[in-house]
Design a protein around this motif. Structure first.
Motif, PDB file in Angstrom:
ATOM      1  N   LYS A 117       0.817  -1.212   0.000  1.00 44.68           N
ATOM      2  CA  LYS A 117       0.000   0.000   0.000  1.00 44.68           C
ATOM      3  C   LYS A 117       0.853   1.265   0.000  1.00 44.68           C
ATOM      4  N   VAL A 118       1.880   1.321   0.855  1.00 49.24           N
ATOM      5  CA  VAL A 118       2.703   2.539   0.912  1.00 49.24           C
ATOM      6  C   VAL A 118       3.635   2.635  -0.294  1.00 49.24           C
ATOM      7  N   LEU A 119       4.055   1.506  -0.842  1.00 50.96           N
ATOM      8  CA  LEU A 119       4.917   1.546  -2.030  1.00 50.96           C
ATOM      9  C   LEU A 119       4.181   2.123  -3.243  1.00 50.96           C
ATOM     10  N   GLN A 120       2.864   1.989  -3.274  1.00 49.42           N
ATOM     11  CA  GLN A 120       2.103   2.556  -4.392  1.00 49.42           C
ATOM     12  C   GLN A 120       2.201   4.077  -4.424  1.00 49.42           C
ATOM     13  N   VAL A 121       2.578   4.660  -3.291  1.00 49.93           N
ATOM     14  CA  VAL A 121       2.738   6.114  -3.212  1.00 49.93           C
ATOM     15  C   VAL A 121       4.185   6.518  -3.459  1.00 49.93           C
ATOM     16  N   THR A 122       5.115   5.724  -2.952  1.00 49.98           N
ATOM     17  CA  THR A 122       6.526   6.125  -3.002  1.00 49.98           C
ATOM     18  C   THR A 122       7.279   5.587  -4.215  1.00 49.98           C
ATOM     19  N   PHE A 123       7.134   4.266  -4.503  1.00 45.31           N
ATOM     20  CA  PHE A 123       7.939   3.669  -5.575  1.00 45.31           C
ATOM     21  C   PHE A 123       7.280   2.360  -6.037  1.00 45.31           C
ATOM     22  N   PRO A 124       6.103   2.412  -6.666  1.00 47.46           N
ATOM     23  CA  PRO A 124       5.383   1.198  -7.049  1.00 47.46           C
ATOM     24  C   PRO A 124       6.135   0.321  -8.044  1.00 47.46           C
ATOM     25  N   GLU A 125       6.956   0.934  -8.887  1.00 42.77           N
ATOM     26  CA  GLU A 125       7.694   0.162  -9.901  1.00 42.77           C
ATOM     27  C   GLU A 125       8.697  -0.802  -9.267  1.00 42.77           C
ATOM     28  N   PRO A 183       7.358  11.140   5.877  1.00 46.09           N
ATOM     29  CA  PRO A 183       7.394  10.014   6.833  1.00 46.09           C
ATOM     30  C   PRO A 183       6.996   8.685   6.204  1.00 46.09           C
ATOM     31  N   MET A 184       6.398   8.729   5.030  1.00 46.25           N
ATOM     32  CA  MET A 184       6.004   7.481   4.376  1.00 46.25           C
ATOM     33  C   MET A 184       7.214   6.654   3.963  1.00 46.25           C
ATOM     34  N   LEU A 185       8.334   7.322   3.708  1.00 38.60           N
ATOM     35  CA  LEU A 185       9.552   6.589   3.355  1.00 38.60           C
ATOM     36  C   LEU A 185      10.052   5.774   4.544  1.00 38.60           C
ATOM     37  N   GLU A 186       9.923   6.358   5.732  1.00 40.66           N
ATOM     38  CA  GLU A 186      10.288   5.622   6.937  1.00 40.66           C
ATOM     39  C   GLU A 186       9.321   4.468   7.178  1.00 40.66           C
ATOM     40  N   GLU A 187       8.066   4.674   6.787  1.00 38.72           N
ATOM     41  CA  GLU A 187       7.065   3.608   6.920  1.00 38.72           C
ATOM     42  C   GLU A 187       7.402   2.442   5.997  1.00 38.72           C
ATOM     43  N   VAL A 188       7.859   2.744   4.795  1.00 35.83           N
ATOM     44  CA  VAL A 188       8.281   1.694   3.857  1.00 35.83           C
ATOM     45  C   VAL A 188       9.409   0.871   4.473  1.00 35.83           C
ATOM     46  N   ARG A 189      10.407   1.562   4.994  1.00 31.25           N
ATOM     47  CA  ARG A 189      11.544   0.866   5.615  1.00 31.25           C
ATOM     48  C   ARG A 189      11.092   0.017   6.806  1.00 31.25           C
ATOM     49  N   TYR A 190      10.157   0.564   7.575  1.00 36.75           N
ATOM     50  CA  TYR A 190       9.681  -0.151   8.767  1.00 36.75           C
ATOM     51  C   TYR A 190       9.036  -1.486   8.388  1.00 36.75           C
ATOM     52  N   TYR A 191       8.137  -1.471   7.402  1.00 39.86           N
ATOM     53  CA  TYR A 191       7.455  -2.711   7.019  1.00 39.86           C
ATOM     54  C   TYR A 191       8.417  -3.719   6.399  1.00 39.86           C
ATOM     55  N   ALA A 192       9.396  -3.223   5.621  1.00 40.62           N
ATOM     56  CA  ALA A 192      10.390  -4.133   5.045  1.00 40.62           C
ATOM     57  C   ALA A 192      11.231  -4.781   6.148  1.00 40.62           C
ATOM     58  N   GLN A 193      11.625  -3.976   7.128  1.00 43.53           N
ATOM     59  CA  GLN A 193      12.409  -4.504   8.247  1.00 43.53           C
ATOM     60  C   GLN A 193      11.576  -5.475   9.088  1.00 43.53           C
ATOM     61  N   GLU A 194      10.309  -5.148   9.265  1.00 38.65           N
ATOM     62  CA  GLU A 194       9.409  -6.026  10.026  1.00 38.65           C
ATOM     63  C   GLU A 194       9.219  -7.364   9.305  1.00 38.65           C
ATOM     64  N   LEU A 195       9.140  -7.340   7.994  1.00 37.04           N
ATOM     65  CA  LEU A 195       9.003  -8.577   7.226  1.00 37.04           C
ATOM     66  C   LEU A 195      10.247  -9.442   7.350  1.00 37.04           C
ATOM     67  N   LEU A 196      11.402  -8.817   7.364  1.00 36.18           N
ATOM     68  CA  LEU A 196      12.646  -9.563   7.581  1.00 36.18           C
ATOM     69  C   LEU A 196      12.649 -10.233   8.958  1.00 36.18           C
ATOM     70  N   ARG A 197      12.238  -9.477   9.973  1.00 34.68           N
ATOM     71  CA  ARG A 197      12.219  -9.998  11.343  1.00 34.68           C
ATOM     72  C   ARG A 197      11.216 -11.144  11.484  1.00 34.68           C
ATOM     73  N   LEU A 198      10.018 -10.958  10.947  1.00 36.18           N
ATOM     74  CA  LEU A 198       8.981 -11.978  11.045  1.00 36.18           C
ATOM     75  C   LEU A 198       9.368 -13.251  10.297  1.00 36.18           C
ATOM     76  N   SER A 199       9.982 -13.090   9.140  1.00 35.42           N
ATOM     77  CA  SER A 199      10.391 -14.255   8.346  1.00 35.42           C
ATOM     78  C   SER A 199      11.462 -15.059   9.070  1.00 35.42           C
ATOM     79  N   GLU A 200      12.412 -14.356   9.665  1.00 36.24           N
ATOM     80  CA  GLU A 200      13.462 -15.045  10.424  1.00 36.24           C
ATOM     81  C   GLU A 200      12.870 -15.771  11.627  1.00 36.24           C
TER      82      GLU A 200
END
Length: 400
Positions: A148-156, A230-247
């Protein structure tokens, strides 16, 4: 003399009704803690061979169950639906005190057998299986929010890899949440940044491909927010959270495999084509010790794929599964059927053959959906292999 303890378990307290030869002699409210359980233990010790009946209430009845097992008392744990059916005819009014008394009264009539107590390892596997499923749900939720947030910042950026998921992708998302972070770097800086953003070894050819593709996507992208958003920080947060959850999920799976490997059903399940570590350990965790079931049909009822049949006069309703059982087990077995069907191109399986045949028939006429019928076939296979301690053999299935 026959003494029955009927216990109605609630969140913080439980109602206890003590009946001797069908007559109530005592009743009280006890807290669901060590004080309350010690009071119950004192009463249990005053009578020989007490019968204990209570209704399973999810996590709330787990402490009572653990207490009884620790002190060596057999008990009868009722499924809530089963208890409702058995007690409805006895209830005039419904209160916690009345429920405890009716549970005890019904035991004198129905003479229920004590609940089969599984080995602790099965309960541990179930707890880990639920933890694994919850982590999977959290990962799906985080993926949706990242999308959802990537559609605003960098969907490609979602087109950079074949699938927008995985450790490498999430590292790249953290490094390049917006096109500005790509276009502001020189070619050599971008190459170094891509190398640093992945923990795995990556070839020069792959780095060159990612660099060119990332630059191309950044040039065609239009970012709806500024670099300070702040949406850029939100993008980083979800990516980092996905890494943590996957591990964390992988660590849980590894622990499940360690626990399940010594069990005979683990190798039996892995011998079925299409079933791998994750599915095998999850099936054991959700079904538990299969020996406690007297038939495969009981497992069907346990997971809720037994059919609901309604017929009145000339009317015959379409049959549907009850869905009253274990939803986690249904989901895991459904995924298992799809994996078996996908693997059948290289690893033949009679369940996959049955699935394909039923799938073709269901397009014309069938009162039983092909997937549910295939799950039932898989359950029958697992039950037979487990009770006979055999590994799966496709050739033997063709001789029957």
């Amino acid at each position: 003399m026959r003494t029955v303890f009927g216990i109605d378990v609630s969140k913080t307290s439980s109602e206890v009704a003590i009946l001797v030869n069908g007559e109530k002699v005592h009743g009280y409210t006890m807290p669901n803690d060590s004080i309350g359980f010690n009071q119950l233990l004192g009463d249990l010790k005053t009578v020989p061979n007490p019968e204990i009946v209570f209704e399973a209430t999810g996590v709330y009845s787990r402490r009572l169950q653990a207490f009884l097992e620790e002190n060596g008392y057999a008990y009868t744990r009722l499924n809530p639906l089963e208890a409702k059916k058995q007690l409805d005819s006895l209830r005039v009014r419904k209160t916690d005190k009345m429920d405890a008394e009716k549970l005890a009264q019904s035991q004198f009539v129905l003479n229920r057998k004590p609940t089969y107590v599984q080995k602790e390892i099965y309960q541990q596997l179930r707890d880990l299986s639920r933890f694994y499923q919850n982590l999977t749900e959290d990962i799906v939720r985080a993926k949706n929010r990242l999308h959802k947030v990537l559609q605003v910042t960098f969907p490609e950026l979602e087109n950079l890899l074949s699938t927008p998921t995985g450790e490498q992708y999430w590292h790249l998302v953290m490094a390049f949440p917006c096109k500005v972070f790509v276009l502001s770097l020189t070619q050599s800086q971008l190459i170094d940044s891509i190398r640093q953003s992945t923990t795995k070894r990556i070839s020069e050819k792959r780095v060159e491909y990612l660099t060119n593709k990332l630059t191309e996507l950044a040039k065609q992208s239009y970012c709806a927010v500024k670099k300070t958003s702040p949406m850029l920080e939100e993008v980083r947060y979800y990516a980092q959270e996905l890494l943590r959850l996957s591990e964390r999920r992988q660590a849980v799976l590894d622990e499940m495999v360690i626990l399940a490997k010594p069990l005979p059903e683990y190798d039996i399940l892995l011998s079925i084509p299409g079933i791998a570590e994750t599915t095998a350990t999850s099936i054991i965790g959700e079904l538990g010790d299969i020996r406690r079931f007297q038939s495969a049909n009981q497992i069907n009822a346990f997971i809720g794929i037994d059919l609901r049949h309604y017929e009145s006069g000339n009317f015959l309703a379409k049959e549907h599964i009850t869905k009253r059982g274990n939803p986690y087990a249904r989901k895991i077995l459904l995924k298992g059927i799809h994996n078996i069907a996908a693997a059948s191109h290289t690893k033949p399986c009679h369940i996959a053959d049955f699935y394909e045949n039923r799938k073709r028939q269901s397009q014309m006429t069938s009162t039983k959906p092909h997937t549910i019928a295939s799950i039932h076939r898989l359950i029958r296979t697992i039950y037979y292999l487990k009770t006979h301690n055999k590994r799966y053999d496709y050739i033997l299935t063709q001789n029957r």
